[in-house]
Design a protein around this motif. Structure first.
Motif, short mmCIF file in Angstrom:
data_model
loop_
_atom_site.label_atom_id
_atom_site.label_comp_id
_atom_site.label_asym_id
_atom_site.label_seq_id
_atom_site.Cartn_x
_atom_site.Cartn_y
_atom_site.Cartn_z
N ARG A 23 -10.98 -24.31 4.35
CA ARG A 23 -11.07 -23.16 3.44
C ARG A 23 -12.39 -22.43 3.70
NH1 ARG A 23 -12.88 -23.39 -1.95
NH2 ARG A 23 -12.75 -25.67 -1.80
N PRO A 24 -12.42 -21.46 4.62
CA PRO A 24 -13.67 -20.77 4.94
C PRO A 24 -14.19 -19.93 3.78
CG PRO A 24 -11.82 -19.71 6.04
CD PRO A 24 -11.30 -20.95 5.43
N ILE A 25 -13.29 -19.31 3.04
CA ILE A 25 -13.63 -18.60 1.81
C ILE A 25 -12.60 -18.99 0.77
CG2 ILE A 25 -14.76 -16.66 2.97
CD1 ILE A 25 -12.22 -15.05 2.61
N ASP A 26 -12.90 -18.69 -0.50
CA ASP A 26 -12.08 -19.22 -1.57
C ASP A 26 -10.63 -18.74 -1.52
OD1 ASP A 26 -14.19 -20.65 -2.50
OD2 ASP A 26 -14.74 -19.22 -4.07
N SER A 27 -10.35 -17.60 -0.94
CA SER A 27 -9.00 -17.04 -0.95
C SER A 27 -8.19 -17.37 0.30
CB SER A 27 -9.06 -15.52 -1.12
OG SER A 27 -9.81 -14.93 -0.07
N ILE A 28 -8.79 -18.07 1.27
CA ILE A 28 -8.13 -18.33 2.55
C ILE A 28 -8.04 -19.83 2.81
CG2 ILE A 28 -8.22 -18.02 5.05
CD1 ILE A 28 -7.51 -15.47 3.68
N ASN A 29 -6.88 -20.30 3.19
CA ASN A 29 -6.68 -21.66 3.71
C ASN A 29 -6.15 -21.57 5.13
OD1 ASN A 29 -7.49 -23.38 1.61
ND2 ASN A 29 -5.52 -23.18 0.57
N LEU A 30 -6.71 -22.38 6.02
CA LEU A 30 -6.22 -22.47 7.40
C LEU A 30 -5.69 -23.87 7.62
CD1 LEU A 30 -9.20 -20.68 9.21
CD2 LEU A 30 -7.04 -19.66 8.43
N LEU A 31 -4.43 -23.98 8.06
CA LEU A 31 -3.80 -25.27 8.31
C LEU A 31 -3.46 -25.40 9.79
CD1 LEU A 31 -3.32 -24.98 5.17
CD2 LEU A 31 -1.25 -26.35 5.53
N LEU A 32 -3.77 -26.56 10.35
CA LEU A 32 -3.39 -26.89 11.73
C LEU A 32 -2.90 -28.32 11.76
CD1 LEU A 32 -3.28 -26.23 14.78
CD2 LEU A 32 -5.63 -27.13 14.92
N GLY A 33 -1.70 -28.54 12.27
CA GLY A 33 -1.13 -29.88 12.35
C GLY A 33 -0.64 -30.17 13.75
N VAL A 34 -0.87 -31.40 14.21
CA VAL A 34 -0.37 -31.86 15.50
C VAL A 34 0.40 -33.15 15.24
CG1 VAL A 34 -0.94 -32.57 17.85
CG2 VAL A 34 -2.36 -30.85 16.69
N TYR A 35 1.69 -33.16 15.61
CA TYR A 35 2.57 -34.28 15.30
C TYR A 35 3.33 -34.69 16.57
CZ TYR A 35 1.72 -32.14 10.76
OH TYR A 35 1.11 -31.57 9.66
N ASN A 36 3.95 -35.86 16.50
CA ASN A 36 4.84 -36.22 17.59
C ASN A 36 5.93 -35.17 17.73
OD1 ASN A 36 5.51 -38.29 19.62
ND2 ASN A 36 7.41 -38.49 18.45
N GLY A 37 6.33 -34.89 18.98
CA GLY A 37 7.25 -33.78 19.22
C GLY A 37 8.60 -33.92 18.58
N SER A 38 9.01 -35.14 18.22
CA SER A 38 10.29 -35.39 17.57
C SER A 38 10.13 -36.55 16.60
CB SER A 38 11.36 -35.73 18.61
OG SER A 38 12.57 -36.13 17.98
N LEU A 62 -9.35 -19.25 -5.56
CA LEU A 62 -9.67 -20.47 -6.28
C LEU A 62 -10.99 -20.32 -7.03
CD1 LEU A 62 -8.78 -23.45 -6.71
CD2 LEU A 62 -10.26 -24.04 -4.77
N GLY A 63 -11.00 -20.59 -8.33
CA GLY A 63 -12.22 -20.51 -9.12
C GLY A 63 -12.53 -19.13 -9.67
N SER A 64 -11.64 -18.14 -9.43
CA SER A 64 -11.89 -16.80 -9.95
C SER A 64 -11.88 -16.79 -11.48
CB SER A 64 -10.83 -15.82 -9.42
OG SER A 64 -10.90 -15.72 -8.02
N MET A 65 -12.70 -15.93 -12.06
CA MET A 65 -12.81 -15.84 -13.51
C MET A 65 -12.32 -14.47 -13.98
SD MET A 65 -16.50 -17.66 -14.23
CE MET A 65 -16.23 -17.55 -16.01
N VAL A 66 -11.74 -14.46 -15.17
CA VAL A 66 -11.32 -13.22 -15.80
C VAL A 66 -12.32 -12.89 -16.90
CG1 VAL A 66 -9.51 -12.06 -17.09
CG2 VAL A 66 -8.90 -13.70 -15.30
N TYR A 67 -12.94 -11.73 -16.81
CA TYR A 67 -13.98 -11.34 -17.76
C TYR A 67 -13.36 -10.64 -18.97
CZ TYR A 67 -17.13 -12.42 -13.94
OH TYR A 67 -17.80 -13.07 -12.94
#
Length: 507
Positions: free
Chosen positions: A245-260, A298-303
């Motif tokens: 999560r480089p910034i609160d609004s962005i998630n980056l996912l990377l997965g490496v699995y067996n091919g089958s 994530l963590g945003s507040m409403v004023y």
């Protein structure tokens, strides 16, 4: 999760679903090489197990009378299990068991009419290492499945997009077993290692998970195009997943699995690994990447004076599998597989991939009741590799309305649509079959497959915090994308009306 249940994301796969649909198609048109490992399964979503702490006076377990009274307000049918859950919680252990049972039947169309029962018992245990023994950021998860009942989609429907996300071969099997560890400040990085079902995190639409049809969960395209249907319910594969999560609004996912998820991509993958305890590592690799945008962050507040923003989540991603894939139309010598001169050995292609996008958007919120909302979702996938795949593109979309009736905050109504289109390679094979069949029988009926569409309307009624009832209606246009009906070989399978009732109980 949208409710208290271990949601069995109504999308996914089935042995009676995609696999049997594939097996059924092979029976009709004989594309043995392509359809041997096409299988589509359901996708139970990310699991969050609530922890009960119902204890009697002085911290002692509740007596039987308290046990009965707690059932009315507990998240679990069995409450605190006479103090067992509370004791496990002290060591960071949470436990949940959910039974999903349903009866589905087609009153029109299909290969035959009728109704069938099927069910799934899901057992999940999680250990929070920080609560258990002071190791921050660790979570161990193990889950098992007990699949029972029949399979309407295989026996009666002949559809590509199977009617239920829990349909699968009857078995008791290990499902997932992994460890996840958080790193960096504010837990911005976490790494998961072990046996994983990728439909829990990738290509997910939270709003689509309310529906019953398989393809609202794990979509049709990877179900048929990935080896063995991909590592998705009820299958899984060894791998490692990184989330950053480089910034609160962005998630980056990377997965490496067996091919089958299985070592041999022929036949029914669920039968090859019936217990879920085979952990193949040979062959190729499945690489999945996804970027998620969340608003509000994530963590945003409403004023004061500001209105609460309408939540949304957008995802774009891709997958690439390095294994070898059979040509769907031509053999190794370049001859049509349908030709009498063909050796029947499909040509080979290295690698396969697809691109996708998913959107979940809140459209409206009642200013006086935050539970009363209207949400929309859409998911599209496609691949240009027509010579090695069954499905060219697939789409799901729909609307989900929470609290459709006043003072029913946990009820949900949804209406959605699903669509798939077969590849030009499959259509070319169908034409070859028709051409060669006419040489021997000019009156033979060999339709060309095209697309299949279904619509679904469903309602989740919350009887108790631990019990749901869900009536469901589905209508399928052009089942099997237009294959011949084996009971009436001169006609395509007729459109289907499927009615059903599902119940979820969290013990």
């Amino acid at each position: 999760m949208p409710n208290r249940f271990i949601r069995l994301q109504e999308r996914g796969k089935s042995p009676a679903g995609p696999y049997n649909a594939v097996r059924y198609r092979r029976k009709i048109v004989g594309v043995a090489a392509l359809l041997a490992c096409a299988s589509a399964f359901a996708a139970p979503p990310p699991i969050s197990v609530p922890i009960s702490s119902e204890e009697g006076a002085n911290g002692q377990p509740a007596d039987f009378a308290s046990f009965l009274s707690n059932l009315k307000r507990s998240n679990f049918m069995l409450g605190d299990m006479f103090g067992l859950r509370s004791k496990l919680s002290k060591y960071g252990i949470s436990l949940a068991i959910q039974e999903t049972s349903e009866v589905l039947g087609n009153v029109t169309g299909g290969t035959r009419k009728g109704a069938q029962y099927d069910g799934l018992t899901q057992m999940v245990m999680q250990l929070d290492t920080n609560r258990g023994f002071g190791w921050y950021g660790g979570l161990f998860n193990i889950s098992a499945l007990q699949i029972h009942g029949q399979n309407l989609s295989a026996d009666n429907l002949g559809t590509l997009q199977t009617a239920s996300g829990i349909e699968a071969d009857r078995a008791t099997r290990l499902w997932e077993m992994w460890y996840d560890q958080k790193f960096l400040e504010e837990d911005r990085l976490d790494i998961k290692v072990g046996q994983q079902s990728v439909d829990q995190e990738f290509i997910v639409s939270q709003n689509a998970s309310y529906f019953v049809n398989t393809m609202f969960g794990w979509p049709a395209l990877p179900s048929y195009n990935m080896p063995g249907g991909g590592p998705a319910y009820p299958l899984s594969a060894l791998g490692v997943r990184f989330r950053y999560r480089p910034i609160d609004s962005i998630n980056l996912l990377l997965g490496v699995y067996n091919g089958s998820p299985v070592s041999n991509n022929t036949g029914d993958p669920q039968q090859q690994n019936a217990s879920g305890t085979s952990f193949p590592l040979g062959g190729g690799r499945l690489i999945m990447a996804e970027m998620q945008y969340l608003y509000p962050a994530l963590g945003s507040m409403v004023y004061p004076g500001e209105s609460t923003p309408l939540a949304r989540t957008y995802r774009i991603g891709a997958w690439y599998d390095t294994e070898s894939f059979n040509d769907v139309r031509y053999d190794a010598n370049g001859l049509p597989l349908a030709s009498p001169q063909s050796n029947g050995v499909p040509g080979q292609h290295r690698g396969n991939f697809s691109l996708y996008a998913v959107a979940d958007q809140m459209l409206w919120r009642n200013a006086h009741d935050p539970n009363n909302t209207l949400n929309a979702f859409a998911r599209v996938m496609g691949t240009p590799q027509n010579n090695r795949n069954l499905i060219r593109d697939s789409m799901n979309a729909g609307l989900v309305y929470h609290e459709p009736f006043r003072n029913r905050p946990d009820d949900t109504f949804g209406v959605g649509i699903g669509y798939v289109h077969v590849t030009t390679g499959i259509q070319g094979y169908d034409r070859d079959v028709a051409t060669y069949a006419e040489l021997t029988d000019p009156y033979s009926y060999n339709p060309i497959q095209g697309s299949e569409t279904y619509v679904e309307a469903t309602y989740q009624y919350q009887v108790r915090p631990w019990w749901q009832l869900q009536p469901d209606l589905q209508y399928v246009f052009n089942p099997g994308a237009g294959v011949a009906d084996p009971s009436e070989p001169t006609h395509r399978i007729r459109n289907e009306l499927v009615l059903g009732l599902r119940t979820n109980i969290l013990f």
